[in-house]
Each structure stands twice: as C-alpha cells, then as structure tokens.
Design a protein around this motif. Sequence first.
Motif, mmCIF file in Angstrom:
data_model
loop_
_atom_site.group_PDB
_atom_site.id
_atom_site.type_symbol
_atom_site.label_atom_id
_atom_site.label_comp_id
_atom_site.label_asym_id
_atom_site.label_seq_id
_atom_site.Cartn_x
_atom_site.Cartn_y
_atom_site.Cartn_z
ATOM 1 N N LEU A 432 54.116 108.416 11.235
ATOM 2 C CA LEU A 432 54.670 109.094 12.414
ATOM 3 C C LEU A 432 53.625 108.972 13.515
ATOM 4 C CD1 LEU A 432 56.287 112.322 10.870
ATOM 5 C CD2 LEU A 432 57.403 110.193 11.527
ATOM 6 N N HIS A 433 53.763 107.915 14.306
ATOM 7 C CA HIS A 433 52.761 107.604 15.326
ATOM 8 C C HIS A 433 53.147 108.256 16.644
ATOM 9 C CE1 HIS A 433 50.781 104.410 18.112
ATOM 10 N NE2 HIS A 433 50.035 105.488 18.005
ATOM 11 N N PHE A 434 52.499 109.378 16.944
ATOM 12 C CA PHE A 434 52.681 110.070 18.213
ATOM 13 C C PHE A 434 51.785 109.418 19.260
ATOM 14 C CE2 PHE A 434 54.094 113.056 15.091
ATOM 15 C CZ PHE A 434 55.021 113.886 15.705
ATOM 16 N N ARG A 448 58.047 102.594 8.785
ATOM 17 C CA ARG A 448 58.699 102.553 7.475
ATOM 18 C C ARG A 448 57.928 101.622 6.550
ATOM 19 N NH1 ARG A 448 64.758 99.962 6.738
ATOM 20 N NH2 ARG A 448 65.163 100.649 4.583
ATOM 21 N N GLY A 449 57.324 102.185 5.525
ATOM 22 C CA GLY A 449 56.584 101.383 4.572
ATOM 23 C C GLY A 449 57.509 100.630 3.629
ATOM 24 N N ALA A 450 56.925 99.735 2.858
ATOM 25 C CA ALA A 450 57.716 98.923 1.929
ATOM 26 C C ALA A 450 58.429 99.784 0.894
ATOM 27 C CB ALA A 450 56.817 97.903 1.235
ATOM 28 N N VAL A 457 63.098 108.363 5.883
ATOM 29 C CA VAL A 457 63.348 107.773 7.201
ATOM 30 C C VAL A 457 64.356 108.628 7.969
ATOM 31 C CG1 VAL A 457 64.243 105.762 8.435
ATOM 32 C CG2 VAL A 457 62.832 105.440 6.397
ATOM 33 N N VAL A 458 65.440 109.006 7.309
ATOM 34 C CA VAL A 458 66.470 109.826 7.959
ATOM 35 C C VAL A 458 65.895 111.177 8.371
ATOM 36 C CG1 VAL A 458 68.664 111.031 7.577
ATOM 37 C CG2 VAL A 458 68.386 108.668 6.792
ATOM 38 N N VAL A 473 62.204 103.197 14.758
ATOM 39 C CA VAL A 473 61.742 102.866 13.413
ATOM 40 C C VAL A 473 61.187 101.448 13.422
ATOM 41 C CG1 VAL A 473 62.390 102.605 10.985
ATOM 42 C CG2 VAL A 473 63.419 104.427 12.374
ATOM 43 N N VAL A 474 59.950 101.294 12.946
ATOM 44 C CA VAL A 474 59.259 100.006 12.984
ATOM 45 C C VAL A 474 58.702 99.675 11.606
ATOM 46 C CG1 VAL A 474 58.677 100.333 15.413
ATOM 47 C CG2 VAL A 474 57.026 101.008 13.661
#
Length: 702
Positions: A432-434, A448-450, A457-458, A473-474
């Motif tokens: 969660l990159h603020f 979103r990691g592997a 995510v939701v 979402v990246v």
Amino acid sequence: MTQKVEYTAYGQIAVIKLNNPPVNALDHETRLNLQQAYHQALQDDAVKAIVLGSTGKLFCGGADIREFGTKIAWAAPSLPDLCNELEASSKPLIVAINGTAVGGGLEIALSCDYRVSTRDAKLGLPEVNIGLIPGAGGTQRLPRLANVKLSVEMITSGGPITATKAHEAGLVDQIAEDGLLEAAINFAHQVLKQEAPLRTCAEIDVETTGLPQGFFSEFRASIARKTRGFLAPEYCIQAVEAACELPLEKGLEKERELFNQCLESSEARAQQHLFFAERNATKVPDVDPATSPRTVNKVAIIGAGTMGGGIAMNFINAGIPVRLLELKEEALQKGLAVIRKNYEISAQKGRLSAEDVEQRMSLISGTLDYSDLADTDLVIEAAFESMEVKRAVFTQLDTYCKSGAILASNTSTLDIDQIASFTSRPRDVIGLHFFSPANVMRLLEIVRGAKTADDVVVTALNIAKKIRKTPVVVGVCFGFVGNRMLEPYAREAHRLVLEGANPAQIDGVLTDFGMAMGPLSMYDLAGIDIGYLVRESRRDAISHDPSYALIGDRLYALGRYGQKTGRGFYIYEGREKHEDPEVLELAKEIADELGIQQREISDQEILERCIYMLINEGADIVEEGIASRSSDCDIVWINGYGFPAWRGGPMQYADEIGPETVLKAIQHYRQSLGSYGDMWFQPSELLKNTVEKGQNFSLINK
C-alpha cells in the motif's frame, strides 16, 4: 409507459417519476419516455399541473456517461431541446428534488416553473470536471433564477450546493421537511389555487445591478492559479457573461457554441479520459469483483514518522481506530504530537472544531510492543526503506498478528514478493504505497504480489474508498508504476544539466508544459539524499552509465540535500529559490571528466527527452503487465506526480500528439546522442507495435 418513467394522475395533478436506477441517468430512452409522459400530461384536459420527481434515492445524476461520444447522446429529444420544451409548458411544472440534482438533472429542474426539495438535497453543475460547460441551458437559467455570483462559482467549480443555500438564493422555492412528493403535490395545488404564473426564464432578466465593477475580471484572477491550463472554466465564465448580456434564446445559442468548442478540445478529451480511467482502475484482471472483502475495523501503523503519521490520519479521518507502533518512546510521542498539531492547525483554519480534534485523537493510541497488534485487522509498515528493516518488521508481524490480518508495506521501490517471503503467509501480504504528504495526496498504489490473495486486493480497494484515495492496482517491479516511470524522467533531467542546460531552464520547460513542479526542484524538495540512497540500492542496474545522476551524487557528497540544507540544485532563503552558479560549474567539471561536450539545448529537446522517455517507460510497464492498462499509468502520474490533468496523463498525451511522434523523437535521440542514446533510448516494443498498427495506447488494455 416503459419502466424508465412512471406516470400517475392524482386528480388535477399528473406525477411523472424518473425510474432509471441507480442515478436516473438521462439516456436516450429516459429522455424519450420523459417527453412522452410530459406530452400525455399536456394532452389530458383533466390535468392542470405536473409534478416531476423520482422513484429512487435521488432525483437525477445527469447524462448517461455510457452515451458519451456517441450519436445517440444527441438523438431526439436531445437534452437541450427537452429542457426548452419543458420550459414552454402550458401547465405549471413543479419538480420534486431528493438526494441530488446534478448536471442535466439540475438543468431539467431549472426548466420547470417551481422547485421543491428535501433539506438534504444537493444541487450542482459538475460538467467543468469533464472539460465541458453545462450544455442544456444551465449557464443561462441558473443566473436568472439564483444570482450571478453563486452561478459563476457553481459552474466553474463544479461543486454542489445544499438545498438550504439554494433556497436562500431563490433557486429552490420550498424545502419539504416531510414527504417530498406530498409536499410537491400540495405546492402544485397552491399554485393552481393562487393562479400563480408560469415562470419561464425567457421573461426573467439577470440581476446585475449589485455586481461590483470588474466582477468577472476579478473572478477570473481569483481562480487563475487553480484552473491554469484548463479551457472549460474560462468558457463557463463567458457563458455566464452572455446570460447577463443576452436574451435567453441568444444566450442559449452562445452556450451551445461554447459547449461545442469545449467538446472538441484536447482538454475535454483528457478530462473525460481520466473520468473513465478512475473507474476502470478498480477493475482488476483475474479478480472477481464479487469477491467478499475482509473486515477491517482496527488498523496498526508501524513507524510514527512523517509518512506513518500521515497514513494514520487517513484512517482516523474515516473513523477507523489506529494503533501507532514505534521502537522508542521519544519517537512515538513525537509522532503523536505531530498528528495533534496537524489537527490543531486545521482547527485554527476553521476546518475542524476543538471537539473534532479531540474526537480524532481519541481514535489513535501508541505502543512500543508488537504484541499489542494482535487484534488488528490491517497493519501498514511505514519504516525506513531498507530490505533488512522490512525483514525485521515483517518477521515480528508474522509472529504477533492474528490469522487473516492483512500485512501491508508502504515501500515505494522494494520487492513486495521478497517482503512477503519473510512471513509464513504471503497470501496476506500486499503493498500500500501512499504518497507524501500521505494525509493529502490522493494516490494509493496497491501492489499485488505474486501470492497476494484476491480478497486482500478487494479489501485494499474498499479501504482506499473509505479513506478517500484514488487506488491503482500494480504489479511488482522496481518502483512499481509511479517511481519506475519517474526514473527515466529524472535521469534525463540530471543528464541534461551535464550537457549544458541549467536547472532553471529544465524546470521551467516542464512547469510550462504543466507539471506542478520541475524535476530538479522536486528532488530539492524531497531530498537529494533520498534520491542518492535509492540509487545506492540499485547501483548494479545503472553502473553501465558513469554519468547516471552523477551531479546528484556529487551534490549529496557536498552535503547539499536540497531545501532541508538550504542548498541543492538551487539556493534557498526561506521559501525563496535562487539559481546557483556553483551547480553549473560543478556540471561543467563533471562533463569534462566524462568527455561530455556541453552545448546549447533547446526547450523542445528538454521536453521531448524527459516526457517522451516517461511515456516510453509507461509503455514498457503496460507491455510487462505491471499496469493493467495505459490509463492506470495516467491515474498514477496525475494524482501522485503533478502531471497536468488537462493533458490527461502521459499516455493520453501520447495519444493526443500521436504515438508515432513519440517514437520518431526517441529514434532521433537514439542516433543523435551517441553511446548515451544507445544505452537509454530504446523504444518500447509496445510503442513500436502501437505505431505499426496505427493504434493509440487507449485501445490497448492488457
């Protein structure tokens, strides 16, 4: 009558209700049904007055966005023609407004004779937010029914007003405390009993006697900074000026002319692109939107520094309790004090009451013990940007946090998958990159990691909505989307200084383009030391270029960290910034060391090398699936990096000027910059394929 409009006659009163959930959008079928119901009421001799309302929780949310850019948007009856027809009604027409009446919904209401609303209703004309002006009479009828000052403020800002304010301005005739429909029907009976006149805006002159001399010029000046680069606000003002000077029929013609000019503008295309892009950004490939989110009632933040405190404030503001963890009592108390001070400053400015400050502070508590996080549902790590520090934190979280708790990192560059590997539950780990300042900036990169679970995510998307962030979402890579795209943009800015451009020229070109801040000024603000430490973590990836941000490294070595030390690329005296000849001398010294021939560099070259390489990196990111679609890159750069919204983001800007223009320039610099060009100016395969197929980035959604 079809289900999109309901028609019922109550003696002398015909009630027409919009019934197109969820927002009663005025699509073609709804407009047609409304016209048919209206004609039915006119043709019924028993009907003496008409009430227009809604079956839903709101009156009308305006035009149907799904019809944007299609012919059906203007199919008969068009919204402007329908409004004109309603205004010409031979029977009193009373509109009952509940919830919201915005855009075309308010324009419908303005076309009626009288307006009754609930007290909690909101009225607005938000078209400026998609690069347009109201196009169905809003700019002409609102000033006639309310006043010029309120009208120009509403139309240029796009913000709604309360029913109370609308009533005070004369826009709403009555506020119904209970039973809106019953109140509107009673109002209609009173109109008939009193033989009240039909009120057409054609017979109402705009009241201008109370306007101060030069009102419109002063208003333009007051919003100039906020609206720089946008076309629609100026056209909104011109339309209201026309309402003051022209009869309604001529004013409507002027409104239509200005509306069409906006509609055909690049600014409108950009803003509408962003409108849809924000909605698309929440659609994540391979994640079922019906997936149930996890419950998040308590949040913990690791780190009470500037970033951690800012993140905490987002949750407090949303009414979610926060536990703030630090390693030392002094750091914890300092962090809590800064949060309180921020709220007290807001109170001094009238944005919060003293009670609000205390209520918000009651939602945060501090701790030095990881075991106190055992009952939290979401933990966000905001510690120092070091993988070893992340390892230490996540090892502790894995030990003490309950099963099902979401473990998030605020890292801006590091590998989320590696961070997840420090735990026994990688499904629960997410980024969660603020963006700083975290309590102000809208962007939230959800990484979103592997192995990140779909429900995590939701949940992150839901949390973003609750704390009023714009989420994207990246995927996992260095810098994710935002900082990875920043890398070539900043690299070229640093290199251009070595080649002979001065920092003020570089920053000036890019702020003239519309960037909120030039790249070198940005580094001075963020801290040259921060940029240096990021480069230190990835020297292997950049070691083939001895010039790579070398001037930044040398400034770091000299202790010139930017604004915090009073010197960086510029000299600072308080908030004042001055050019520094020593930086040019340092650049010349480095250039001589590396055999770089300094030269005069054009503004066009600066713009193309910085912006086109930014676009090129975005194309690579989409090609690799780090971003799901090109518009996600735009959302990130608009909301996190100050890219001008009126250009729609870097990828939309590329579509506007043509991807072939970008490709041609990159190929030119690849040849003209020698070995440096060979190193860095490699066109993206997606860019080349897009040009080859004659497509735009917006057509390619992976």
